[in-house]
Design an enzyme around this catalytic site. Sequence first.
Site, short mmCIF file in Angstrom:
data_model
loop_
_atom_site.label_atom_id
_atom_site.label_comp_id
_atom_site.label_asym_id
_atom_site.label_seq_id
_atom_site.Cartn_x
_atom_site.Cartn_y
_atom_site.Cartn_z
N ARG A 24 40.75 57.76 36.50
CA ARG A 24 40.34 56.70 35.58
C ARG A 24 38.95 56.25 35.96
O ARG A 24 38.53 56.38 37.11
CB ARG A 24 41.33 55.52 35.70
CG ARG A 24 41.66 55.20 37.15
CD ARG A 24 42.71 54.13 37.27
NE ARG A 24 43.23 54.03 38.63
CZ ARG A 24 44.03 53.05 39.02
NH1 ARG A 24 44.40 52.12 38.19
NH2 ARG A 24 44.47 53.01 40.26
N CYS A 81 48.99 45.65 36.57
CA CYS A 81 50.40 45.30 36.65
C CYS A 81 50.64 44.10 37.55
O CYS A 81 51.42 43.23 37.23
CB CYS A 81 51.26 46.50 37.00
SG CYS A 81 51.10 47.04 38.67
N THR A 82 49.96 44.03 38.69
CA THR A 82 50.18 42.87 39.54
C THR A 82 48.91 42.35 40.18
O THR A 82 48.96 41.42 40.96
CB THR A 82 51.14 43.21 40.71
OG1 THR A 82 50.67 44.38 41.32
CG2 THR A 82 52.55 43.38 40.27
N GLU A 83 47.77 42.97 39.90
CA GLU A 83 46.55 42.46 40.50
C GLU A 83 46.13 41.16 39.83
O GLU A 83 46.48 40.90 38.69
CB GLU A 83 45.36 43.42 40.34
CG GLU A 83 45.45 44.70 41.08
CD GLU A 83 45.82 45.82 40.13
OE1 GLU A 83 44.93 46.57 39.72
OE2 GLU A 83 47.02 45.93 39.79
#
Lengths: 825, 333
Positions: free
Chosen positions: A185, A464-466
């Site tokens: 990415r 997602c969780t950062e």
Amino acid sequence: MAQVAELARPLLSPQEERIERGEPIGLVSEEAQRKRARIHRMLAGFRDKPIRMNLERAHLLTESFKQTEGQPVIVRWGKALAHILRNISIHIGEDELIVGSAGPPGRYAIFFPELEEKFFTQEARPSEPDDSLVLTEEDVQVINEELKPYWEGKQYHGAFINALPDDTRRILELYCIIAPTATARSSLAWNHDYEKVLKRGIKGIKAEAEEKLASLDPVNPKDRVEKEPFLQAVILTCDAIVEFAHRYAKLARSMAKKEKDAKRKKELLEIAEVCEWVPENPARTFREAVQSQWLIQTVSRLEQRIGGTVGNGRIDQFFYPYYKKDIEEGRLTKDEALELVECMWIGMAQNVEIYTAPGSLSFTDGYAHWEATTVGGVDKDGKDATNELSYLLLQSKKEFPLNYPDLAARIHSQTPEPFLHAIAETIKEGTGFPKLFFDEEIIPLFLSKGGTVEEANDYCICGCTEAKMINHDAVSTGCAWTNLGAIVEMTLNDGKLKLFGDQQIGVSTGNPRQFKSYDDLWHAFCWQAENVMKHTFTQQYVADTLKAKFIAAPMCSMLHDLCMKECKDIHDGPIDGALYLGFIDTLGFATAIDSLAAVKRLVFDDKKLTMAELLDALDANFEGKEAVRQMCLNAPKYGNNDPYADSIGRNIEAFFVKLTRKYKSAFGGELDIRYVTITAHVPFGAVLGATPDGRKAGEPIAEGVSPSQGADKKGPTASLVSIANTKASGYKERAARLLNMKLSPSAVAGPEGTRKLMSLIRTACDLKMWHLQFNIINKETLIAAQKDPEKYRNLLVRVAGYSAYFVDLTPQLQDEIIKRTEHAF
Amino acid sequence: MDVWGRDSSRPLRGCMNSQTRKDKRSADVGLIFNIQKFSLHDGTGIRTLVFLKGCPLLCTWCSNPEGQCFVPELAYNRNKCIGIHECDHCRPLCEMDAITHAADGKVEINRTLCNDCGKCVDACPSKALTLFGEYITVPDVIRIVEEDGSFYARSGGGLTLSGGEPISQPEFSTNVLSTARSRGIDTAVETTGFCEWDAVRSVCEHANQVFFDVKSMDSEKHRAGTGVSNELILENLVRLRKEFRKLRITVRTPVVPGFNDSREDIAAIADFLSRLPIPVQYELLPYHGFGEPKYQQLGRKYLLGDVKPPSQECMATLRRVVISEMNLTRTEA
Ligand code: SF4
Ligand code: SF4
């Protein structure tokens, strides 16, 4: 006496009930269907549509790149983006109010030739009729005959691999000890500062760039060689974005001309007016704000692949002034506001992420992407930030059936009771939304890392969780996953993995059969871990320093305060004043704790087994050694508030944070320890032999910071306390800790259940959790869904920081979710 | 009738052993069979349930049969046993020769020979063999209960003593509750009410809430279902209500099909409750058969195997009966 702790029949969550009734996909309540009939129509058959591959972006990018060979990277990307925005096909769908798409109509995936190395090394082939992704003969031809010849040898990935030290390259190429994500990415999960566009318009940003350009020192070589090209690329990009919007306006006008239906005609003319005004100019209404934000997102998707895709930020904050004004002045109703944001949700759901880069496949199962959308939390001043829009977004999440966007609620010590109530009620719906983040943990940590009070208070969820402080944090290189399970296996195998026979992969730490004490084992573990971390640090350093030679992102950069200040691309670190809060994911935390705890207890403390007996059983994958496996399974386990296991967890965490504290990343940042697996715990487990926690070869390792599947026998309170206990609270080199909790619908039934869920969340906040998400579902439902995927095709479950359709997951991941302990009580 | 006033036609094997084994229980040491955290249905908030072992009743529908007798008991979970080909650790250890091989490759416990000594338990790798019943001191109970202190603070939860019959260990229970309360933990007790009044008073004095079971107003029926008659229970309830005027009392009736699921049965209880000088809360709990596997593990027969839980309609009807009998305006039932 009869102690009736459970209700007699399994209670179903609202989601389960809808599936039982066989309802097709659509808005969930009849009232919503009536009031937002447009959205209900747009949703019909949504998931039946095949996924088409957008190769047009790749084609235009390549066309432009061929023309700009040798020019500065930022200029090449500015020109390429402008070329894409001016020429890519555009469309406006029936019923759409908010326009803009980064692909063909319906569901689509974007092909990124600058990243998709695997498509080039392996033969691309047309899709089969049953494949969910459609790849036509022509598509394959474009890939093989146009894209491949140009991009081969020009990709970031190849250069990255070549630049690695030999030993690091060797361990990376095994893809199961360290999985780099940097080259799959262009950027980590990211959130743009949309507010900037809403308030100043692209026009304002362009003016800033022009001013800067005019004031450059014409003699200073740095200004000429670095800053000038950057600013030129920004100006080019600004113009192209405005043109892109105007193309939609033009299309809408021409469609309006032909439109017979008077109502739709009017809508099309409105679309034209809105796109003629934004994002060029500051937004004046809620609708303009939504359209402006969405177009920026659309451009972002075309600009670069952001892992987990581009986030929405704190939309209940930056949209609120527009919403409030429109409501007060009678221009907008709540239902119309919902309709507008839901048009945008559909736009997000249409863009599917398909990773084909090496090693990344199946690391994110279920077409995962997270347009993380943050609601609640405190404002910059530290006061509660909840407003009417926060509630409205929760309502939409309850009624809108798709798993986009990924709603995240920030919880703090003064989160208002009614908001928490609305959150608990939404969680009870059973689709896994919203996921929860706790200000009391994240804000102090961000302060300690150098954020200002305002920035820390204003963090948003990203990926997602950062969490991110969007104008200060500048880390954009994908971070690596490391396999703690592999470290355990190498510790017990003198640095080798069974899968690779005699090949020395880790360091040699001696024959484990000769270990005399737990200390010997612990030291071997630390050595192996340090060695793996060495390679992880190294590859991150190489990836960071190399990326800017290949990739630039002019739009992403122009929206970042510091990049504009320094006139530097976001990928081209170090940027003065920026924080680089990178991280390393350590996967299989519970697997490592439970494994070390089992050896300690069985071999060294209780002496029930000799090391030889244990290792023989592991070698045999416990075949014929079930008694040994049972002992392992019944040894102390993390997640039960058992100090025996938890103290080992605390030591593992402390070891990693102390190690990472010693070294800086390439841009002078830190690499924090994070526990987020996405779905990588499945492929990471697949390559490992049996482990002393009783896990058999090939089974998934533990996920996030959650206890091993089924090992948390003492209920959710004990798990939460264990998680708090294992945290190295005295260190700042920590990051996200992902926690999944499965509750049965009966445990939280009725108003009483809602209240208890609320107090559970409040306590999680007191315990300073980072993240918490729930699956409110009956195990029976999941088992039934595996057998009858047709009936359950709309069943959403929480996977790891995101919700996905259960039937889209691999069978291994489905099994793993079923095995997660369900807390009923 | 045995010493507990229990119908000796249905004796408990374990309790027969209690005649011959030393009772370690005291005011400081209690016999428990489980501590369950995150309990949501036994009092306010998120609670920790401490289950005390031993009960003077012998209800046919009991879902915690491991809580009935007053000494530790061996349980054998056949599903967890990995069989003699993999293991066989237990058999050689048994001095009573109570363990034998079974035809399916697993083992069999001869319950007449086994004296619940627990020697085999330590050797069993899979925890197929476990001992229900553990002696524990008051400070240890309090320590475990306090592990969830932050959850009580947020939810208004606390400690609930359950069983078995907690009041059958009156001094220990009194100690646990008074200690908990002095440390700021909310306290509750679940009781059958079948104990001497002094014991009931001593324990309930330290509880903020008492769950009191009334199973039937018909003494004969009560004896048939539970092994004891109901006079003492009803008498204790009245006294408890009178002496502790501010105590939150919740009366519960497990609705067991074929035993007390008629309108008349429930109406009689509701009527009795409505005559109490100070109101109590009343809850009907549907019978469930989740306890059945534990009967097998204890080598006992489950007599209610064919009984299905009461239907939702039945429960709704009975709740309406309660509301009208007790002249409740809101649904307290
Ligand atoms: S409890 Fe004691 S007597 Fe009973 S089977 Fe085990 S070893 Fe034998
Ligand atoms: S020791 Fe346990 S697992 Fe082994 S045979 Fe005996 S009961 Fe079965």
